[in-house]
Design an enzyme around this catalytic site. Structure first.
Site, PDB file in Angstrom:
ATOM      1  N   SER A  70       1.766   6.174  -5.151  1.00 12.39           N
ATOM      2  CA  SER A  70       3.383   5.018  -5.711  1.00 12.39           C
ATOM      3  C   SER A  70       3.808   6.300  -6.898  1.00 12.39           C
ATOM      4  CB  SER A  70       2.758   4.100  -6.855  1.00 12.39           C
ATOM      5  OG  SER A  70       1.853   4.156  -7.269  1.00 12.39           O
TER       6      SER A  70
ATOM      7  N   ASN B 276       9.374  -1.517 -12.921  1.00 13.15           N
ATOM      8  CA  ASN B 276       7.808  -2.532 -13.280  1.00 13.15           C
ATOM      9  C   ASN B 276       6.395  -2.208 -14.442  1.00 13.15           C
ATOM     10  OD1 ASN B 276       6.907  -4.889 -10.679  1.00 13.15           O
ATOM     11  ND2 ASN B 276       8.279  -3.670 -10.638  1.00 13.15           N
TER      12      ASN B 276
ATOM     13  N   THR C 107      11.422   0.358  -3.349  1.00  7.49           N
ATOM     14  CA  THR C 107      12.284   0.750  -4.435  1.00  7.49           C
ATOM     15  C   THR C 107      13.173   1.273  -4.362  1.00  7.49           C
ATOM     16  OG1 THR C 107      11.510   2.763  -6.794  1.00  7.49           O
ATOM     17  CG2 THR C 107      11.002   3.027  -4.031  1.00  7.49           C
ATOM     18  N   ASP C 108      13.946   0.653  -5.844  1.00  9.21           N
ATOM     19  CA  ASP C 108      15.005   1.604  -6.601  1.00  9.21           C
ATOM     20  C   ASP C 108      15.489   2.795  -6.226  1.00  9.21           C
ATOM     21  OD1 ASP C 108      14.079   2.259  -8.489  1.00  9.21           O
ATOM     22  OD2 ASP C 108      15.098   0.841 -10.053  1.00  9.21           O
TER      23      ASP C 108
ATOM     24  N   ALA D 172       0.917  -1.244   0.121  1.00  8.40           N
ATOM     25  CA  ALA D 172       0.332  -0.007   0.281  1.00  8.40           C
ATOM     26  C   ALA D 172       0.701   1.108   0.147  1.00  8.40           C
ATOM     27  CB  ALA D 172      -0.790  -0.641   0.582  1.00  8.40           C
TER      28      ALA D 172
ATOM     29  N   PRO E 110       4.013  12.466 -24.229  1.00 10.04           N
ATOM     30  CA  PRO E 110       4.583  13.477 -23.831  1.00 10.04           C
ATOM     31  C   PRO E 110       5.888  12.395 -22.735  1.00 10.04           C
ATOM     32  CG  PRO E 110       2.687  13.127 -22.691  1.00 10.04           C
ATOM     33  CD  PRO E 110       3.028  11.308 -23.503  1.00 10.04           C
TER      34      PRO E 110
ATOM     35  N   TYR F  39       8.484  11.181  -3.221  1.00 11.10           N
ATOM     36  CA  TYR F  39       8.087  10.113  -3.457  1.00 11.10           C
ATOM     37  C   TYR F  39       8.997   9.039  -2.673  1.00 11.10           C
ATOM     38  CZ  TYR F  39       7.276   5.281  -5.095  1.00 11.10           C
ATOM     39  OH  TYR F  39       7.553   3.659  -5.434  1.00 11.10           O
ATOM     40  N   SER F  40      10.417   9.273  -3.239  1.00 16.35           N
ATOM     41  CA  SER F  40      11.291   8.068  -2.490  1.00 16.35           C
ATOM     42  C   SER F  40      11.259   8.669  -1.626  1.00 16.35           C
ATOM     43  CB  SER F  40      12.682   8.326  -3.736  1.00 16.35           C
ATOM     44  OG  SER F  40      12.740   9.494  -4.110  1.00 16.35           O
TER      45      SER F  40
ATOM     46  N   TYR G 275      10.190  13.101 -21.188  1.00 18.95           N
ATOM     47  CA  TYR G 275      10.751  14.407 -20.373  1.00 18.95           C
ATOM     48  C   TYR G 275      11.335  14.585 -20.417  1.00 18.95           C
ATOM     49  CZ  TYR G 275       6.121  13.293 -16.973  1.00 18.95           C
ATOM     50  OH  TYR G 275       4.561  13.627 -16.232  1.00 18.95           O
TER      51      TYR G 275
ATOM     52  N   LYS H  77       9.354   6.470   0.708  1.00 20.07           N
ATOM     53  CA  LYS H  77       9.404   5.374   0.971  1.00 20.07           C
ATOM     54  C   LYS H  77      10.876   4.888   1.754  1.00 20.07           C
ATOM     55  CE  LYS H  77       7.837   2.034  -1.539  1.00 20.07           C
ATOM     56  NZ  LYS H  77       6.669   1.794  -0.881  1.00 20.07           N
TER      57      LYS H  77
HETATM   58  P1  NAD Z   1      -0.670   1.462  -7.511  1.00 22.75           P
HETATM   59  O1  NAD Z   1      -0.439   2.956  -6.929  1.00 22.75           O
HETATM   60  O2  NAD Z   1      -0.493   0.884  -8.623  1.00 22.75           O
HETATM   61  O3  NAD Z   1      -0.808   0.681  -5.744  1.00 22.75           O
HETATM   62  C1  NAD Z   1      -1.267   1.246  -4.453  1.00 22.75           C
HETATM   63  C2  NAD Z   1      -2.523   0.597  -3.796  1.00 22.75           C
HETATM   64  O4  NAD Z   1      -2.448   0.984  -2.584  1.00 22.75           O
HETATM   65  C3  NAD Z   1      -3.913   0.883  -4.370  1.00 22.75           C
HETATM   66  O5  NAD Z   1      -4.754  -0.164  -4.450  1.00 22.75           O
HETATM   67  C4  NAD Z   1      -4.512   1.635  -3.637  1.00 22.75           C
HETATM   68  O6  NAD Z   1      -6.141   1.526  -3.122  1.00 22.75           O
HETATM   69  C5  NAD Z   1      -3.716   1.389  -2.005  1.00 22.75           C
HETATM   70  N1  NAD Z   1      -3.700   2.344  -1.260  1.00 22.75           N
HETATM   71  C6  NAD Z   1      -3.110   3.285  -1.447  1.00 22.75           C
HETATM   72  N2  NAD Z   1      -3.242   4.062  -0.169  1.00 22.75           N
HETATM   73  C7  NAD Z   1      -3.429   3.010   0.726  1.00 22.75           C
HETATM   74  C8  NAD Z   1      -4.009   3.248   2.073  1.00 22.75           C
HETATM   75  N3  NAD Z   1      -3.636   4.545   3.442  1.00 22.75           N
HETATM   76  N4  NAD Z   1      -4.112   2.129   3.320  1.00 22.75           N
HETATM   77  C9  NAD Z   1      -4.166   0.921   1.821  1.00 22.75           C
HETATM   78  N5  NAD Z   1      -4.578   1.043   0.849  1.00 22.75           N
HETATM   79  C10 NAD Z   1      -4.370   1.833   0.185  1.00 22.75           C
HETATM   80  O7  NAD Z   1       1.143   1.033  -6.923  1.00 22.75           O
HETATM   81  P2  NAD Z   1       2.067  -0.134  -7.601  1.00 22.75           P
HETATM   82  O8  NAD Z   1       2.958   0.343  -8.689  1.00 22.75           O
HETATM   83  O9  NAD Z   1       1.685  -1.207  -7.301  1.00 22.75           O
HETATM   84  O10 NAD Z   1       3.201  -0.767  -6.706  1.00 22.75           O
HETATM   85  C11 NAD Z   1       2.998  -1.573  -4.964  1.00 22.75           C
HETATM   86  C12 NAD Z   1       4.304  -1.012  -4.562  1.00 22.75           C
HETATM   87  O11 NAD Z   1       5.515  -1.278  -4.396  1.00 22.75           O
HETATM   88  C13 NAD Z   1       4.755   0.360  -3.687  1.00 22.75           C
HETATM   89  O12 NAD Z   1       4.998   0.420  -2.523  1.00 22.75           O
HETATM   90  C14 NAD Z   1       5.614   1.429  -4.354  1.00 22.75           C
HETATM   91  O13 NAD Z   1       6.046   1.287  -4.193  1.00 22.75           O
HETATM   92  C15 NAD Z   1       6.040  -0.340  -5.027  1.00 22.75           C
HETATM   93  N6  NAD Z   1       6.916   0.014  -6.060  1.00 22.75           N
HETATM   94  C16 NAD Z   1       6.314   0.447  -7.603  1.00 22.75           C
HETATM   95  C17 NAD Z   1       6.861   0.070  -8.665  1.00 22.75           C
HETATM   96  C18 NAD Z   1       6.643   0.251  -9.899  1.00 22.75           C
HETATM   97  O14 NAD Z   1       7.294   0.112 -10.835  1.00 22.75           O
HETATM   98  N7  NAD Z   1       5.352   0.466 -10.286  1.00 22.75           N
HETATM   99  C19 NAD Z   1       8.385  -0.456  -8.650  1.00 22.75           C
HETATM  100  C20 NAD Z   1       9.287  -0.952  -6.523  1.00 22.75           C
HETATM  101  C21 NAD Z   1       8.382  -0.669  -6.103  1.00 22.75           C
HETATM  102  P1  TYD Z   2       7.619   6.315 -14.454  1.00 22.82           P
HETATM  103  O1  TYD Z   2       6.158   5.535 -15.037  1.00 22.82           O
HETATM  104  O2  TYD Z   2       6.625   7.617 -13.852  1.00 22.82           O
HETATM  105  O3  TYD Z   2       8.001   6.109 -13.469  1.00 22.82           O
HETATM  106  P2  TYD Z   2       9.335   7.020 -12.107  1.00 22.82           P
HETATM  107  O4  TYD Z   2       9.406   8.343 -12.256  1.00 22.82           O
HETATM  108  O5  TYD Z   2       9.046   5.512 -11.103  1.00 22.82           O
HETATM  109  O6  TYD Z   2      10.438   5.651 -12.963  1.00 22.82           O
HETATM  110  O7  TYD Z   2       8.208   7.324 -15.118  1.00 22.82           O
HETATM  111  C1  TYD Z   2       9.242   6.546 -15.945  1.00 22.82           C
HETATM  112  C2  TYD Z   2      10.358   7.669 -16.433  1.00 22.82           C
HETATM  113  O8  TYD Z   2       9.357   8.168 -17.897  1.00 22.82           O
HETATM  114  C3  TYD Z   2      10.805   8.616 -16.392  1.00 22.82           C
HETATM  115  O9  TYD Z   2      12.069   8.568 -15.872  1.00 22.82           O
HETATM  116  C4  TYD Z   2      10.232   9.610 -16.340  1.00 22.82           C
HETATM  117  C5  TYD Z   2       9.068   9.069 -17.563  1.00 22.82           C
HETATM  118  N1  TYD Z   2       8.761   9.848 -18.493  1.00 22.82           N
HETATM  119  C6  TYD Z   2       7.636  10.549 -19.267  1.00 22.82           C
HETATM  120  O10 TYD Z   2       9.120  10.745 -20.267  1.00 22.82           O
HETATM  121  N2  TYD Z   2       6.503  11.367 -19.785  1.00 22.82           N
HETATM  122  C7  TYD Z   2       5.486  10.872 -18.739  1.00 22.82           C
HETATM  123  O11 TYD Z   2       3.919  10.936 -19.376  1.00 22.82           O
HETATM  124  C8  TYD Z   2       6.029   9.621 -17.988  1.00 22.82           C
HETATM  125  C9  TYD Z   2       4.393   9.677 -16.741  1.00 22.82           C
HETATM  126  C10 TYD Z   2       6.899   9.359 -17.286  1.00 22.82           C
END
Ligand code: NAD
Ligand code: TYD
Length: 341
Positions: A85, A183, A125-126, A82, A208, A153-154, A210, A157
Protein backbone atom coordinates in the site's frame (compact mmCIF):
# COMPACT_ATOMS: atom_id res chain seq x y z
CA UNK A 1 -25.47 -14.98 9.30
CA UNK A 2 -22.83 -14.00 6.76
CA UNK A 3 -19.31 -15.43 6.69
CA UNK A 4 -16.99 -12.71 5.46
CA UNK A 5 -13.39 -13.26 4.39
CA UNK A 6 -11.54 -10.02 5.13
CA UNK A 7 -8.17 -10.20 3.39
CA UNK A 8 -5.44 -7.95 4.75
CA UNK A 9 -7.34 -7.65 8.04
CA UNK A 10 -4.15 -7.31 10.09
CA UNK A 11 -3.11 -4.06 8.37
CA UNK A 12 -4.14 -0.51 9.18
CA UNK A 13 -7.58 -0.20 7.59
CA UNK A 14 -8.31 -3.94 7.60
CA UNK A 15 -7.88 -4.21 11.38
CA UNK A 16 -10.08 -1.17 11.94
CA UNK A 17 -12.67 -2.75 9.61
CA UNK A 18 -12.60 -6.13 11.40
CA UNK A 19 -13.22 -4.33 14.72
CA UNK A 20 -15.93 -2.12 13.19
CA UNK A 21 -17.79 -5.12 11.74
CA UNK A 22 -17.63 -7.15 14.96
CA UNK A 23 -18.94 -4.16 16.91
CA UNK A 24 -21.74 -3.27 14.51
CA UNK A 25 -22.88 -6.47 12.76
CA UNK A 26 -23.60 -10.06 13.65
CA UNK A 27 -21.36 -11.57 10.96
CA UNK A 28 -18.55 -14.08 11.23
CA UNK A 29 -15.28 -12.42 10.24
CA UNK A 30 -12.38 -14.49 8.91
CA UNK A 31 -9.23 -12.39 8.78
CA UNK A 32 -6.95 -13.79 6.05
CA UNK A 33 -3.54 -12.13 6.12
CA UNK A 34 0.01 -12.99 5.07
CA UNK A 35 1.45 -10.81 7.86
CA UNK A 36 3.92 -8.84 5.77
CA UNK A 37 5.86 -6.00 7.43
CA UNK A 38 2.55 -4.06 7.44
CA UNK A 39 0.42 -6.81 9.00
CA UNK A 40 0.40 -6.96 12.78
CA UNK A 41 -1.77 -9.14 15.01
CA UNK A 42 -1.10 -6.69 17.85
CA UNK A 43 -3.64 -4.48 16.04
CA UNK A 44 -6.37 -6.93 17.04
CA UNK A 45 -5.52 -8.16 20.54
CA UNK A 46 -8.73 -6.64 21.97
CA UNK A 47 -10.97 -8.78 19.74
CA UNK A 48 -8.84 -11.87 19.13
CA UNK A 49 -11.09 -14.03 21.36
CA UNK A 50 -14.37 -12.72 19.96
CA UNK A 51 -16.66 -15.67 19.14
CA UNK A 52 -17.33 -14.38 15.61
CA UNK A 53 -13.65 -13.86 14.75
CA UNK A 54 -10.99 -16.16 13.35
CA UNK A 55 -7.49 -15.39 12.06
CA UNK A 56 -6.04 -17.40 9.17
CA UNK A 57 -2.45 -16.81 8.07
CA UNK A 58 -2.36 -17.01 4.29
CA UNK A 59 -1.31 -15.40 1.03
CA UNK A 60 -4.01 -14.23 -1.38
CA UNK A 61 -1.79 -15.43 -4.24
CA UNK A 62 -2.05 -19.02 -2.99
CA UNK A 63 -4.98 -20.33 -5.06
CA UNK A 64 -5.33 -23.73 -3.36
CA UNK A 65 -5.24 -22.30 0.14
CA UNK A 66 -7.63 -19.45 -0.70
CA UNK A 67 -10.14 -21.93 -2.17
CA UNK A 68 -9.88 -24.45 0.67
CA UNK A 69 -10.29 -21.64 3.22
CA UNK A 70 -13.44 -20.44 1.46
CA UNK A 71 -14.90 -23.96 1.35
CA UNK A 72 -13.99 -24.96 4.90
CA UNK A 73 -15.40 -21.79 6.41
CA UNK A 74 -18.44 -21.52 4.12
CA UNK A 75 -17.39 -18.03 3.08
CA UNK A 76 -20.07 -16.14 1.11
CA UNK A 77 -18.42 -12.69 0.83
CA UNK A 78 -14.89 -11.40 0.25
CA UNK A 79 -13.74 -7.91 1.21
CA UNK A 80 -10.24 -7.47 -0.20
CA UNK A 81 -7.93 -5.08 1.66
CA UNK A 82 -4.77 -7.15 1.12
CA UNK A 83 -2.22 -5.09 -0.76
CA UNK A 84 1.16 -3.51 -0.82
CA UNK A 85 0.00 0.00 0.00
CA UNK A 86 2.92 2.44 0.17
CA UNK A 87 3.77 4.59 -2.88
CA UNK A 88 7.41 5.15 -1.84
CA UNK A 89 8.01 1.40 -1.56
CA UNK A 90 6.48 0.90 -5.04
CA UNK A 91 9.04 3.37 -6.39
CA UNK A 92 11.91 1.45 -4.78
CA UNK A 93 10.57 -1.82 -6.24
CA UNK A 94 7.26 -2.65 -7.89
CA UNK A 95 7.31 -6.44 -8.14
CA UNK A 96 5.47 -7.21 -4.90
CA UNK A 97 2.86 -4.62 -5.87
CA UNK A 98 2.09 -6.44 -9.11
CA UNK A 99 2.18 -9.85 -7.43
CA UNK A 100 -0.14 -9.09 -4.50
CA UNK A 101 -2.26 -6.26 -5.84
CA UNK A 102 -2.87 -7.66 -9.33
CA UNK A 103 -2.26 -11.43 -9.26
CA UNK A 104 -3.61 -11.75 -5.72
CA UNK A 105 -6.82 -9.98 -6.75
CA UNK A 106 -7.10 -12.29 -9.77
CA UNK A 107 -6.81 -15.34 -7.49
CA UNK A 108 -9.57 -14.00 -5.22
CA UNK A 109 -11.82 -13.16 -8.18
CA UNK A 110 -11.35 -16.64 -9.65
CA UNK A 111 -12.09 -18.25 -6.30
CA UNK A 112 -15.21 -16.10 -5.90
CA UNK A 113 -16.33 -17.10 -9.40
CA UNK A 114 -15.50 -20.82 -9.10
CA UNK A 115 -17.13 -21.17 -5.70
CA UNK A 116 -20.18 -19.01 -6.46
CA UNK A 117 -19.73 -16.37 -3.76
CA UNK A 118 -22.55 -13.89 -3.08
CA UNK A 119 -20.40 -10.75 -3.11
CA UNK A 120 -16.87 -9.55 -3.76
CA UNK A 121 -15.86 -6.07 -2.58
CA UNK A 122 -12.56 -4.60 -3.78
CA UNK A 123 -11.09 -1.89 -1.55
CA UNK A 124 -9.47 0.48 -4.01
CA UNK A 125 -8.10 4.00 -3.80
CA UNK A 126 -8.60 7.50 -5.20
CA UNK A 127 -5.01 7.27 -6.48
CA UNK A 128 -6.28 5.36 -9.54
CA UNK A 129 -7.67 8.68 -10.84
CA UNK A 130 -4.24 10.33 -11.10
CA UNK A 131 -3.60 13.91 -10.08
CA UNK A 132 -5.76 17.08 -10.04
CA UNK A 133 -4.62 20.66 -10.69
CA UNK A 134 -3.85 22.53 -7.48
CA UNK A 135 -5.56 25.73 -8.59
CA UNK A 136 -8.92 24.30 -9.75
CA UNK A 137 -10.57 23.52 -6.44
CA UNK A 138 -13.93 22.96 -8.10
CA UNK A 139 -12.61 19.81 -9.83
CA UNK A 140 -12.74 16.57 -7.84
CA UNK A 141 -12.55 12.87 -8.72
CA UNK A 142 -15.94 11.34 -9.48
CA UNK A 143 -16.61 7.68 -10.22
CA UNK A 144 -16.54 8.63 -13.93
CA UNK A 145 -13.09 10.21 -13.88
CA UNK A 146 -10.86 8.19 -16.24
CA UNK A 147 -8.19 6.05 -14.61
CA UNK A 148 -4.75 7.68 -14.90
CA UNK A 149 -2.01 6.05 -12.92
CA UNK A 150 1.26 7.74 -12.07
CA UNK A 151 2.93 5.45 -9.51
CA UNK A 152 3.53 1.71 -9.67
CA UNK A 153 1.24 1.47 -6.62
CA UNK A 154 -1.67 3.21 -8.32
CA UNK A 155 -1.04 1.28 -11.55
CA UNK A 156 -1.32 -2.00 -9.66
CA UNK A 157 -4.50 -0.90 -7.88
CA UNK A 158 -6.08 0.29 -11.14
CA UNK A 159 -5.17 -3.00 -12.82
CA UNK A 160 -6.97 -4.83 -10.03
CA UNK A 161 -10.03 -2.58 -10.48
CA UNK A 162 -10.08 -3.33 -14.21
CA UNK A 163 -9.96 -7.07 -13.50
CA UNK A 164 -12.87 -6.70 -11.05
CA UNK A 165 -14.85 -4.90 -13.72
CA UNK A 166 -14.01 -7.59 -16.28
CA UNK A 167 -15.12 -10.42 -13.94
CA UNK A 168 -18.38 -8.59 -13.37
CA UNK A 169 -19.07 -8.07 -17.06
CA UNK A 170 -17.78 -11.39 -18.38
CA UNK A 171 -18.67 -13.77 -15.56
CA UNK A 172 -21.50 -11.80 -13.90
CA UNK A 173 -19.51 -11.91 -10.67
CA UNK A 174 -21.27 -9.73 -8.05
CA UNK A 175 -18.50 -7.19 -7.66
CA UNK A 176 -18.43 -3.85 -5.83
CA UNK A 177 -15.53 -1.37 -5.79
CA UNK A 178 -14.82 1.41 -3.27
CA UNK A 179 -12.26 4.15 -3.90
CA UNK A 180 -11.27 6.11 -0.83
CA UNK A 181 -9.06 9.08 -0.13
CA UNK A 182 -6.12 9.13 2.33
CA UNK A 183 -7.00 7.54 5.67
CA UNK A 184 -5.64 8.46 9.09
CA UNK A 185 -6.25 7.08 12.56
CA UNK A 186 -5.11 4.35 14.98
CA UNK A 187 -2.83 1.50 13.82
CA UNK A 188 -1.50 3.23 10.69
CA UNK A 189 2.04 2.08 9.96
CA UNK A 190 4.44 4.98 10.66
CA UNK A 191 5.79 5.08 7.12
CA UNK A 192 2.72 7.09 6.03
CA UNK A 193 2.65 10.86 6.48
CA UNK A 194 0.61 11.45 9.65
CA UNK A 195 1.97 8.72 11.97
CA UNK A 196 5.52 9.26 10.67
CA UNK A 197 5.34 12.95 11.52
CA UNK A 198 3.84 12.24 14.97
CA UNK A 199 6.66 9.79 15.72
CA UNK A 200 9.42 12.10 14.48
CA UNK A 201 8.00 15.15 16.24
CA UNK A 202 7.81 13.17 19.49
CA UNK A 203 11.45 12.15 19.18
CA UNK A 204 12.67 15.66 18.32
CA UNK A 205 13.85 14.47 14.90
CA UNK A 206 13.59 16.21 11.52
CA UNK A 207 10.24 15.89 9.75
CA UNK A 208 10.93 15.12 6.05
CA UNK A 209 8.54 17.06 3.80
CA UNK A 210 8.73 16.17 0.12
CA UNK A 211 9.24 18.94 -2.46
CA UNK A 212 7.58 22.25 -1.58
CA UNK A 213 5.06 20.62 0.79
CA UNK A 214 2.17 21.96 -1.29
CA UNK A 215 0.84 18.62 -2.46
CA UNK A 216 -2.78 18.25 -1.41
CA UNK A 217 -4.45 15.19 0.08
CA UNK A 218 -8.08 14.66 1.15
CA UNK A 219 -8.05 13.04 4.62
CA UNK A 220 -10.71 10.73 6.05
CA UNK A 221 -10.77 9.20 9.55
CA UNK A 222 -10.34 5.44 9.18
CA UNK A 223 -13.58 4.51 10.98
CA UNK A 224 -15.50 6.57 8.43
CA UNK A 225 -13.87 4.60 5.62
CA UNK A 226 -14.96 1.40 7.41
CA UNK A 227 -18.56 2.60 7.74
CA UNK A 228 -18.49 3.53 4.02
CA UNK A 229 -17.34 0.04 3.03
CA UNK A 230 -20.01 -1.50 5.27
CA UNK A 231 -22.66 0.68 3.60
CA UNK A 232 -21.51 -0.43 0.14
CA UNK A 233 -21.45 -4.07 1.25
CA UNK A 234 -24.98 -3.82 2.64
CA UNK A 235 -26.69 -1.57 0.12
CA UNK A 236 -24.37 -0.95 -2.84
CA UNK A 237 -25.58 -1.73 -6.34
CA UNK A 238 -23.69 -4.69 -7.81
CA UNK A 239 -21.18 -3.69 -10.50
CA UNK A 240 -20.89 -0.12 -9.25
CA UNK A 241 -17.98 1.97 -7.99
CA UNK A 242 -18.38 4.19 -4.89
CA UNK A 243 -15.99 7.00 -3.99
CA UNK A 244 -15.48 7.62 -0.26
CA UNK A 245 -13.84 10.83 0.96
CA UNK A 246 -13.69 13.40 3.68
CA UNK A 247 -14.21 16.64 1.75
CA UNK A 248 -11.15 17.66 3.72
CA UNK A 249 -8.23 18.88 1.62
CA UNK A 250 -4.93 19.82 3.24
CA UNK A 251 -1.51 20.88 2.02
CA UNK A 252 1.03 18.44 3.45
CA UNK A 253 3.01 21.28 5.01
CA UNK A 254 -0.07 22.49 6.92
CA UNK A 255 -0.71 19.01 8.33
CA UNK A 256 2.92 18.81 9.44
CA UNK A 257 2.74 22.25 11.09
CA UNK A 258 -0.53 21.32 12.81
CA UNK A 259 1.00 18.15 14.27
CA UNK A 260 4.02 20.09 15.55
CA UNK A 261 1.75 22.70 17.11
CA UNK A 262 -0.45 20.10 18.80
CA UNK A 263 2.61 18.38 20.25
CA UNK A 264 4.08 21.68 21.43
CA UNK A 265 7.07 21.36 19.08
CA UNK A 266 8.92 23.89 16.99
CA UNK A 267 8.62 24.33 13.20
CA UNK A 268 12.42 24.27 13.00
CA UNK A 269 12.04 20.46 13.06
CA UNK A 270 10.67 20.62 9.47
CA UNK A 271 13.14 19.55 6.78
CA UNK A 272 12.24 19.95 3.12
CA UNK A 273 13.71 17.00 1.19
CA UNK A 274 13.95 15.98 -2.46
CA UNK A 275 10.52 15.33 -3.94
CA UNK A 276 9.01 11.90 -4.50
CA UNK A 277 9.45 11.05 -8.22
CA UNK A 278 6.14 11.41 -10.10
CA UNK A 279 4.53 12.94 -6.99
CA UNK A 280 0.79 13.47 -7.58
CA UNK A 281 -0.05 17.10 -6.84
CA UNK A 282 -3.60 16.96 -5.57
CA UNK A 283 -6.24 14.39 -4.68
CA UNK A 284 -9.84 15.38 -3.94
CA UNK A 285 -12.81 13.05 -3.86
CA UNK A 286 -16.42 13.76 -4.72
CA UNK A 287 -18.37 11.45 -2.38
CA UNK A 288 -21.83 12.66 -3.38
CA UNK A 289 -22.84 9.30 -4.89
CA UNK A 290 -22.40 7.22 -1.70
CA UNK A 291 -23.95 10.01 0.38
CA UNK A 292 -26.97 10.37 -1.91
CA UNK A 293 -27.57 6.71 -2.82
CA UNK A 294 -26.54 4.89 0.36
CA UNK A 295 -27.05 7.58 3.01
CA UNK A 296 -23.42 7.43 4.16
CA UNK A 297 -21.77 10.42 5.82
CA UNK A 298 -18.54 10.73 7.78
CA UNK A 299 -19.04 10.79 11.55
CA UNK A 300 -15.77 12.57 12.38
CA UNK A 301 -14.62 15.99 11.26
CA UNK A 302 -10.87 16.56 10.92
CA UNK A 303 -10.25 18.59 14.13
CA UNK A 304 -11.76 15.77 16.21
CA UNK A 305 -10.19 12.97 14.14
CA UNK A 306 -6.66 14.38 14.29
CA UNK A 307 -6.91 14.91 18.07
CA UNK A 308 -8.11 11.31 18.53
CA UNK A 309 -5.27 10.09 16.32
CA UNK A 310 -2.52 12.04 18.09
CA UNK A 311 -3.89 10.92 21.46
CA UNK A 312 -3.87 7.30 20.29
CA UNK A 313 -0.22 7.51 19.18
CA UNK A 314 0.73 9.17 22.47
CA UNK A 315 -0.99 6.40 24.43
CA UNK A 316 0.38 3.60 22.23
CA UNK A 317 4.02 4.51 21.97
CA UNK A 318 5.06 0.89 22.56
CA UNK A 319 3.05 -0.17 19.48
CA UNK A 320 4.71 2.26 17.06
CA UNK A 321 8.18 1.93 18.53
CA UNK A 322 7.99 -1.82 17.99
CA UNK A 323 6.78 -1.61 14.39
CA UNK A 324 9.37 1.07 13.62
CA UNK A 325 12.24 -1.19 14.58
CA UNK A 326 13.67 -4.03 12.51
CA UNK A 327 12.74 -4.24 8.84
CA UNK A 328 11.34 -0.72 8.86
CA UNK A 329 14.71 0.82 9.67
CA UNK A 330 16.25 -0.67 6.51
CA UNK A 331 13.44 0.78 4.40
CA UNK A 332 13.81 4.16 6.08
CA UNK A 333 17.51 4.32 5.29
CA UNK A 334 16.89 3.29 1.66
CA UNK A 335 14.03 5.73 1.02
CA UNK A 336 15.30 8.84 2.77
CA UNK A 337 19.13 8.75 2.49
CA UNK A 338 19.00 9.82 -1.19
CA UNK A 339 16.41 12.54 -0.49
CA UNK A 340 18.20 14.62 2.13
CA UNK A 341 19.34 17.79 0.36
P1 NAD B 1 -1.51 -1.82 5.01
O1 NAD B 1 -0.26 -1.83 4.22
O2 NAD B 1 -1.52 -1.21 6.37
O3 NAD B 1 -2.03 -3.33 5.18
C1 NAD B 1 -2.02 -4.26 4.16
C2 NAD B 1 -2.32 -5.63 4.77
O4 NAD B 1 -2.34 -6.60 3.70
C3 NAD B 1 -1.26 -6.10 5.77
O5 NAD B 1 -1.87 -6.66 6.91
C4 NAD B 1 -0.48 -7.18 5.00
O6 NAD B 1 0.08 -8.17 5.84
C5 NAD B 1 -1.58 -7.73 4.10
N1 NAD B 1 -1.06 -8.39 2.90
C6 NAD B 1 -0.12 -7.90 2.03
N2 NAD B 1 0.12 -8.78 1.06
C7 NAD B 1 -0.70 -9.85 1.30
C8 NAD B 1 -0.92 -11.08 0.63
N3 NAD B 1 -0.25 -11.40 -0.48
N4 NAD B 1 -1.83 -11.95 1.13
C9 NAD B 1 -2.51 -11.65 2.27
N5 NAD B 1 -2.32 -10.51 2.96
C10 NAD B 1 -1.43 -9.62 2.48
O7 NAD B 1 -2.59 -1.14 4.06
P2 NAD B 1 -3.81 -0.17 4.42
O8 NAD B 1 -3.35 1.22 4.47
O9 NAD B 1 -4.57 -0.75 5.56
O10 NAD B 1 -4.68 -0.33 3.09
C11 NAD B 1 -5.61 -1.41 2.96
C12 NAD B 1 -6.26 -1.33 1.59
O11 NAD B 1 -6.92 -0.08 1.44
C13 NAD B 1 -5.26 -1.43 0.44
O12 NAD B 1 -5.84 -2.23 -0.57
C14 NAD B 1 -5.08 0.00 -0.03
O13 NAD B 1 -4.78 0.06 -1.40
C15 NAD B 1 -6.45 0.58 0.27
N6 NAD B 1 -6.50 2.02 0.56
C16 NAD B 1 -5.65 2.56 1.49
C17 NAD B 1 -5.73 3.94 1.77
C18 NAD B 1 -4.86 4.56 2.84
O14 NAD B 1 -4.90 5.78 3.02
N7 NAD B 1 -4.07 3.82 3.58
C19 NAD B 1 -6.67 4.73 1.10
C20 NAD B 1 -7.51 4.15 0.15
C21 NAD B 1 -7.42 2.79 -0.10
P1 TYD C 1 1.51 9.04 2.10
O1 TYD C 1 1.06 8.98 3.51
O2 TYD C 1 2.67 8.20 1.67
O3 TYD C 1 0.23 8.74 1.21
P2 TYD C 1 0.01 8.87 -0.41
O4 TYD C 1 1.28 9.10 -1.09
O5 TYD C 1 -0.56 7.53 -0.73
O6 TYD C 1 -0.96 9.99 -0.57
O7 TYD C 1 1.88 10.53 1.75
C1 TYD C 1 0.93 11.57 1.90
C2 TYD C 1 1.55 12.85 1.36
O8 TYD C 1 2.66 13.20 2.20
C3 TYD C 1 2.13 12.67 -0.03
O9 TYD C 1 1.90 13.87 -0.78
C4 TYD C 1 3.61 12.49 0.20
C5 TYD C 1 3.88 13.29 1.46
N1 TYD C 1 4.97 12.79 2.32
C6 TYD C 1 5.99 13.65 2.72
O10 TYD C 1 6.02 14.84 2.38
N2 TYD C 1 6.98 13.14 3.51
C7 TYD C 1 7.03 11.84 3.90
O11 TYD C 1 7.99 11.42 4.59
C8 TYD C 1 5.96 10.97 3.50
C9 TYD C 1 5.94 9.53 3.90
C10 TYD C 1 4.95 11.51 2.71
Amino acid sequence: MKNILVTGGAGFIGSNFVRYMLQNFDYRIFNFDKLTYAGNLENLTDIENHSNYKFIKGDICDKEFVESTIKENKIDTIVNFAAESHVDRSILGSREFVVTNVLGTQVLLDAAKNLGLEKYLQVSTDEVYGSLPEDKKEIKFTELTPLTTNSPYSASKASADLLCNAYHHTHRLPVLITRCSNNYGPYQFPEKLIPLMIAKATDGEKLPVYGDGRNVRDWLYVEDHCSGIAAVLEKGKIGEVYNIGGNNEWYNIDIVKLILEKLGKDESQIQFVKDRPGHDRRYAIDSSKIMRELGWAPKYQFPEGIDMTIKWYMENEKWWREVMSGEYMKYFEKNYSSKIK
